[in-house]
Design a protein around this motif. Structure first.
Motif, short mmCIF file in Angstrom:
data_model
loop_
_atom_site.label_atom_id
_atom_site.label_comp_id
_atom_site.label_asym_id
_atom_site.label_seq_id
_atom_site.Cartn_x
_atom_site.Cartn_y
_atom_site.Cartn_z
N SER A 184 0.85 -1.19 0.00
CA SER A 184 0.00 0.00 0.00
C SER A 184 0.89 1.24 0.00
O SER A 184 1.92 1.27 0.67
N VAL A 185 0.47 2.24 -0.76
CA VAL A 185 1.19 3.51 -0.84
C VAL A 185 0.20 4.65 -0.62
O VAL A 185 -0.90 4.63 -1.19
N SER A 186 0.58 5.59 0.19
CA SER A 186 -0.27 6.75 0.45
C SER A 186 -0.65 7.43 -0.86
O SER A 186 0.18 7.60 -1.76
N ARG A 187 -1.90 7.84 -0.97
CA ARG A 187 -2.39 8.45 -2.21
C ARG A 187 -1.56 9.67 -2.60
O ARG A 187 -1.33 9.93 -3.77
N ASN A 188 -1.09 10.43 -1.62
CA ASN A 188 -0.33 11.65 -1.90
C ASN A 188 1.08 11.39 -2.40
O ASN A 188 1.78 12.32 -2.81
N HIS A 189 1.50 10.12 -2.36
CA HIS A 189 2.88 9.80 -2.77
C HIS A 189 2.93 8.77 -3.89
O HIS A 189 3.98 8.18 -4.13
N ARG A 190 1.84 8.59 -4.57
CA ARG A 190 1.84 7.67 -5.70
C ARG A 190 2.49 8.34 -6.91
O ARG A 190 2.49 9.55 -7.05
N GLY A 191 3.05 7.51 -7.78
CA GLY A 191 3.74 8.03 -8.95
C GLY A 191 5.18 8.40 -8.67
O GLY A 191 5.86 8.95 -9.55
N GLU A 192 5.68 8.09 -7.46
CA GLU A 192 7.05 8.42 -7.10
C GLU A 192 7.97 7.19 -7.12
O GLU A 192 9.12 7.28 -6.73
N GLY A 193 7.42 6.06 -7.55
CA GLY A 193 8.22 4.83 -7.61
C GLY A 193 8.27 4.06 -6.31
O GLY A 193 9.03 3.09 -6.18
N ILE A 194 7.45 4.45 -5.33
CA ILE A 194 7.49 3.80 -4.03
C ILE A 194 6.95 2.38 -4.10
O ILE A 194 7.53 1.44 -3.55
N GLY A 195 5.82 2.21 -4.80
CA GLY A 195 5.24 0.86 -4.92
C GLY A 195 6.20 -0.10 -5.58
O GLY A 195 6.37 -1.25 -5.15
N LYS A 196 6.86 0.36 -6.63
CA LYS A 196 7.83 -0.47 -7.34
C LYS A 196 9.01 -0.83 -6.44
O LYS A 196 9.48 -1.97 -6.43
N ALA A 197 9.49 0.16 -5.67
CA ALA A 197 10.63 -0.09 -4.77
C ALA A 197 10.25 -1.09 -3.68
O ALA A 197 11.06 -1.96 -3.31
N LEU A 198 9.05 -0.98 -3.15
CA LEU A 198 8.59 -1.92 -2.12
C LEU A 198 8.50 -3.34 -2.69
O LEU A 198 8.91 -4.31 -2.07
N CYS A 199 7.96 -3.43 -3.90
CA CYS A 199 7.83 -4.73 -4.56
C CYS A 199 9.22 -5.31 -4.85
O CYS A 199 9.46 -6.51 -4.67
N ARG A 200 10.14 -4.47 -5.29
CA ARG A 200 11.50 -4.91 -5.55
C ARG A 200 12.18 -5.41 -4.28
O ARG A 200 12.99 -6.35 -4.32
N THR A 201 11.84 -4.80 -3.15
CA THR A 201 12.40 -5.25 -1.86
C THR A 201 12.01 -6.69 -1.58
O THR A 201 12.82 -7.49 -1.10
N VAL A 202 10.75 -7.03 -1.87
CA VAL A 202 10.30 -8.41 -1.67
C VAL A 202 11.00 -9.36 -2.63
O VAL A 202 11.42 -10.46 -2.25
N ILE A 203 11.16 -8.93 -3.88
CA ILE A 203 11.84 -9.77 -4.87
C ILE A 203 13.28 -10.05 -4.43
O ILE A 203 13.76 -11.19 -4.51
N ASP A 204 13.97 -9.02 -3.95
CA ASP A 204 15.35 -9.21 -3.48
C ASP A 204 15.40 -10.16 -2.28
O ASP A 204 16.30 -11.00 -2.17
N PHE A 205 14.45 -10.02 -1.38
CA PHE A 205 14.35 -10.88 -0.20
C PHE A 205 14.15 -12.34 -0.63
O PHE A 205 14.79 -13.26 -0.10
#
Length: 223
Positions: A142-163
């Motif tokens: 989940s990403v705060s609506r005010n911070h979408r489009g900043e690549g946060i969701g992708k970075a969080l997903c990438r964190t799981v992939i790396d894990f």
């Protein structure tokens, strides 16, 4: 440089992390409601109610009241699909995030922080599906609506992939729902493959044509 950091969950994140998840899920109620209104088995009966006065079956007032109640019932039904899921999640794994995710092997929970503010969450756990011991599942993204489009969701997903990669997993899997169009586009751009679309068996899901989409990301060394 990104304007955010991804870090492991801390106990001080508890309330904000739970609220981010709840808000992120409940905001899709409106799209689920609009989707239901477009379904033939929904709008045809509503159209029939609209024609009742012309057919001299009921008064205009009665027809309007019946349509209003039907649409309101549809709205509350669509909203309940999401609020009931939120209630379940908050009383299940999100009741004690540290105990559920941070103190178990193969599980973890991360948050995204920007300017000292918690703006995103994601969790990982072994998949409950067949082959789950070799597949890691993305949860609670989940990403705060005010911070979408900043690549946060992708970075969080990438964190799981790396894990998952470090743990020697074969793939990362996740499920999402049809109203989450932007999330689906992000997953597909990252290399997730759409594996399956299904509707849960309960009547309320079938009535509202509530589709769940399953995705899988095959890790490079297992492709």
């Amino acid at each position: 440089m990104p304007r955010f950091i991804i870090r492991p969950y801390q106990d001080s994140d508890y309330d904000v992390a739970r609220n981010l998840f709840a808000c992120g899920i409940e905001e899709h109620s409106g799209e689920a409601f609009r989707h239901a209104l477009r379904l033939p088995h929904i709008w045809l009966p509503l159209s029939f109610l609209f024609l009742f006065p012309a057919l001299h079956l009921v008064s205009v007032t009665t027809s309007i009241l019946a349509m209003t109640l039907a649409v309101a019932g549809l709205w509350f039904g669509a909203r309940n699909l999401h609020t009931s899921y939120v209630r379940f999640s908050l009383s299940d794994d999100l009741m004690d995030i540290r105990k559920y995710y941070m103190e178990r092997d193969g599980y973890s929970f991360w948050v995204a922080e920007s300017g000292g503010e918690l703006v995103g969450t994601v969790a990982a756990l072994p998949s409950s599906q067949p082959g789950g011991e070799k597949h890691l599942e993305v949860k609670r993204l989940s990403v705060s609506r005010n911070h979408r489009g900043e690549g946060i969701g992708k970075a969080l997903c990438r964190t799981v992939i790396d894990f998952a990669q470090k743990r020697g997993c074969e793939a990362v899997v996740l499920t999402t729902t049809e109203p989450q169009i932007n999330a689906c586009k992000m997953y597909e751009k990252m290399g997730f493959r759409h594996m399956q679309t299904f509707i849960p068996p309960a009547f309320k899901y079938k009535l509202l044509d509530f589709k769940v989409l399953a995705y899988q990301y095959d890790l490079p060394n297992h492709r």
